[in-house]
Design a protein around this motif. Structure first.
Motif, mmCIF file in Angstrom:
data_model
loop_
_atom_site.group_PDB
_atom_site.id
_atom_site.type_symbol
_atom_site.label_atom_id
_atom_site.label_comp_id
_atom_site.label_asym_id
_atom_site.label_seq_id
_atom_site.Cartn_x
_atom_site.Cartn_y
_atom_site.Cartn_z
ATOM 1 N N VAL A 110 27.653 -4.311 37.348
ATOM 2 C CA VAL A 110 29.398 -4.283 37.099
ATOM 3 C C VAL A 110 29.133 -5.180 36.052
ATOM 4 O O VAL A 110 30.528 -5.041 35.264
ATOM 5 C CB VAL A 110 29.434 -5.493 38.420
ATOM 6 N N ASP A 111 28.313 -5.845 34.687
ATOM 7 C CA ASP A 111 28.892 -6.388 33.602
ATOM 8 C C ASP A 111 29.341 -5.203 33.025
ATOM 9 O O ASP A 111 28.420 -3.458 32.675
ATOM 10 C CB ASP A 111 27.783 -6.761 33.220
ATOM 11 N N PRO A 112 30.187 -4.745 31.688
ATOM 12 C CA PRO A 112 29.775 -3.423 30.680
ATOM 13 C C PRO A 112 28.715 -3.719 30.273
ATOM 14 O O PRO A 112 27.851 -4.387 29.515
ATOM 15 C CB PRO A 112 30.874 -4.200 30.082
ATOM 16 N N PRO A 113 28.319 -2.792 29.290
ATOM 17 C CA PRO A 113 26.677 -2.761 28.334
ATOM 18 C C PRO A 113 27.017 -3.523 27.494
ATOM 19 O O PRO A 113 27.809 -4.217 26.839
ATOM 20 C CB PRO A 113 26.921 -1.383 27.375
ATOM 21 N N TYR A 114 25.926 -4.894 27.514
ATOM 22 C CA TYR A 114 24.995 -5.331 27.121
ATOM 23 C C TYR A 114 23.858 -5.344 26.286
ATOM 24 O O TYR A 114 23.014 -4.558 26.619
ATOM 25 C CB TYR A 114 24.800 -6.794 28.045
ATOM 26 N N GLU A 115 23.149 -6.113 24.528
ATOM 27 C CA GLU A 115 22.113 -5.927 24.376
ATOM 28 C C GLU A 115 21.226 -7.099 25.333
ATOM 29 O O GLU A 115 21.734 -8.377 26.011
ATOM 30 C CB GLU A 115 22.015 -6.291 23.360
ATOM 31 N N ILE B 178 25.827 9.890 30.582
ATOM 32 C CA ILE B 178 24.679 8.985 29.996
ATOM 33 C C ILE B 178 24.412 8.282 30.903
ATOM 34 O O ILE B 178 25.779 7.631 31.893
ATOM 35 C CB ILE B 178 25.047 7.897 28.389
ATOM 36 N N VAL B 179 23.388 8.256 31.392
ATOM 37 C CA VAL B 179 22.558 7.338 32.756
ATOM 38 C C VAL B 179 22.537 6.198 32.147
ATOM 39 O O VAL B 179 21.263 6.487 31.877
ATOM 40 C CB VAL B 179 21.933 8.279 33.712
ATOM 41 N N GLY B 180 22.865 5.420 32.807
ATOM 42 C CA GLY B 180 21.880 3.615 32.120
ATOM 43 C C GLY B 180 23.716 3.328 30.439
ATOM 44 O O GLY B 180 23.511 3.403 29.915
ATOM 45 N N GLY B 181 23.755 1.972 31.703
ATOM 46 C CA GLY B 181 24.516 1.352 30.496
ATOM 47 C C GLY B 181 24.117 0.238 29.564
ATOM 48 O O GLY B 181 24.670 -1.149 29.832
#
Length: 422
Positions: free
Chosen positions: A40-45, A10-13
């Motif tokens: 650098v941040d983990p996936p977020y909304e 999956i490309v895109g965090g």
């Protein structure tokens, strides 16, 4: 047939990417799941970036989709701060910025979008902001707080959802705000002139100044700092910071370089996908902001840049990657909070596609529902400070049945009763 030896990349965090990873595990996929993000941040909304976090009402960590431990617990391999530089479809592999190559059996592109830039002098000055990433929100939040303390001025280029939400946040901090917009009303291309004036009045009542029918032509600075913003009609507006909120462009470079089919920008841009979010390569899917999907309900190709689409699209793409027979047919949905106004919008009805707007409730009190109709069929609905009606509005849209506009406008008639029954 999917087996444990397979690798899904999956490309895109963002939200679409992490929802795809979550769905793969929930559906029983026990192969490798690799999630690659260039931040650098983990996936977020993203909604908190212009809402709760930007206003200071929610902590930063509330934006994250999962706690950090979730990824290891679910055997999702995270590669953060690492962009994908190319896709080799022949070898079914992606190359990262550090030269690492990762092979895939199925690939999901959830690369999102980036803010459009202004091609005018002064955009390189300190104090010129965009808002798309968490790092942008970090910087902008500090700027708005400083403007509020110092009686500073913010100029916003663009009266779309992001521009208006940031304007509201800035006024909450006490900053002076001027919004420059080429259209005659805010949100003109989304809700049309009939409802756009409502948002102009809302913001004007909170001290926001609007400058319609014009665009920024130059951002003036001194010693590298913003001093003013000039418009193409010759006016100059004091400014200590400028937010450029003139739309977003889908991040399609990877797909384009890999030879995947794209949609022309004049028709919304993005990666062309079918209803199952499959690209022109059967081993590659796309979801979220970057995907221009054939919508089976609306019978058009549509690219949607909202939270609900990313959330649902990531899950749909994951199931399609597993070979499930799925279709991304959700009614488009988004929401916004500005001052004491909360709204939800369902459907799709840009100017030129509808022939009637029906209002139900008290517009003066900003407690109403607006419906956009074509040939007496509901294309879209927006509830403003009226809650728990989204399912009924979406049922009206999904039915595709002609309705009685008078019954639709009558608050004493339940929405469920407006849909003709066989």
């Amino acid at each position: 047939m999917v087996d444990a030896d397979q690798t899904f990349v999956i490309v895109g965090g963002g939200l679409a990417g992490v929802k795809a990873a979550e769905t793969l595990r929930a559906e029983g996929f026990n192969g490798r799941v690799i999630l690659i993000g260039d931040e650098v941040d983990p996936p977020y909304e993203r909604p908190p970036l212009s809402k709760g976090y930007l206003t200071g009402k929610e902590p930063r960590e509330h934006a994250f989709v999962h706690e950090s431990a979730w990824y290891a617990e679910n055997d999702v391999e995270l590669h953060l701060g690492q962009p994908v530089t190319s896709i080799d479809r022949a070898t079914r592999s992606v190359r990262l910025g550090d030269g690492t190559t990762i092979r895939y059996d199925k690939l999901l592109l959830a690369t999102g979008s980036e803010p459009r830039r202004l091609d005018i002098p002064g955009t390189d000055l300190a104090g010129v902001h965009h808002l798309r990433r968490l790092a942008h929100a970090d910087l902008l939040q500090g700027t708005l707080a400083a403007l509020g303390r110092d009686n500073g001025h913010l100029v916003v280029a663009g009266a779309g959802w992001i521009g208006l939400e940031v304007a509201a946040a800035a006024r909450g901090y006490g900053a002076e705000v001027t919004v420059v917009e080429p259209a005659p009303t805010p949100l003109h291309q989304v809700i049309g002139p009939e409802l756009g004036q409502l948002f102009a009045d809302l913001h004007a009542g909170h001290g926001v100044r609007f400058h319609f029918g014009t665009r920024l032509s130059e951002i003036v600075g001194q010693d590298g700092m913003v001093l003013a913003a000039r418009t193409d009609d010759g006016d100059e507006h004091p400014a200590h910071a400028v937010l450029v909120a003139v739309g977003a462009a889908p991040c399609t470079a990877l797909a384009e370089n890999a030879g995947l089919a794209l949609v022309d920008r004049a028709h919304g841009g993005g990666i062309a996908v079918d209803a199952s979010l499959r690209t022109s390569d059967p081993d590659i899917h796309a979801a979220g902001d970057v995907a221009a999907a054939e919508h089976p309900l609306l019978r058009t190709r549509l690219r949607v840049e909202h939270w609900a689409n990313a959330r649902a699209g990531g899950s749909t793409a994951a199931r399609a990657m597993l070979g499930r027979d799925v279709s991304h047919d959700r009614v488009p949905y988004f929401f916004s909070d500005q001052y004491d106004l909360g709204m939800e919008y369902s459907g799709w009805a840009p100017p030129g596609t509808y022939d009637q707007v029906v209002l139900r409730g008290d517009v003066g009190k900003r407690e109403f529902i607006a419906f956009w109709l074509k040939d007496r069929r509901v294309l879209a609905g927006m509830n403003v400070n009226v809650w728990d009606v989204t399912p009924a509005i979406q049922e009206l849209i999904r039915s595709g049945a002609p309705v009685d506009p008078e019954a639709l406008a009558d608050p004493s008639t339940p929405l469920a009763a407006v849909v003709p029954r066989p």
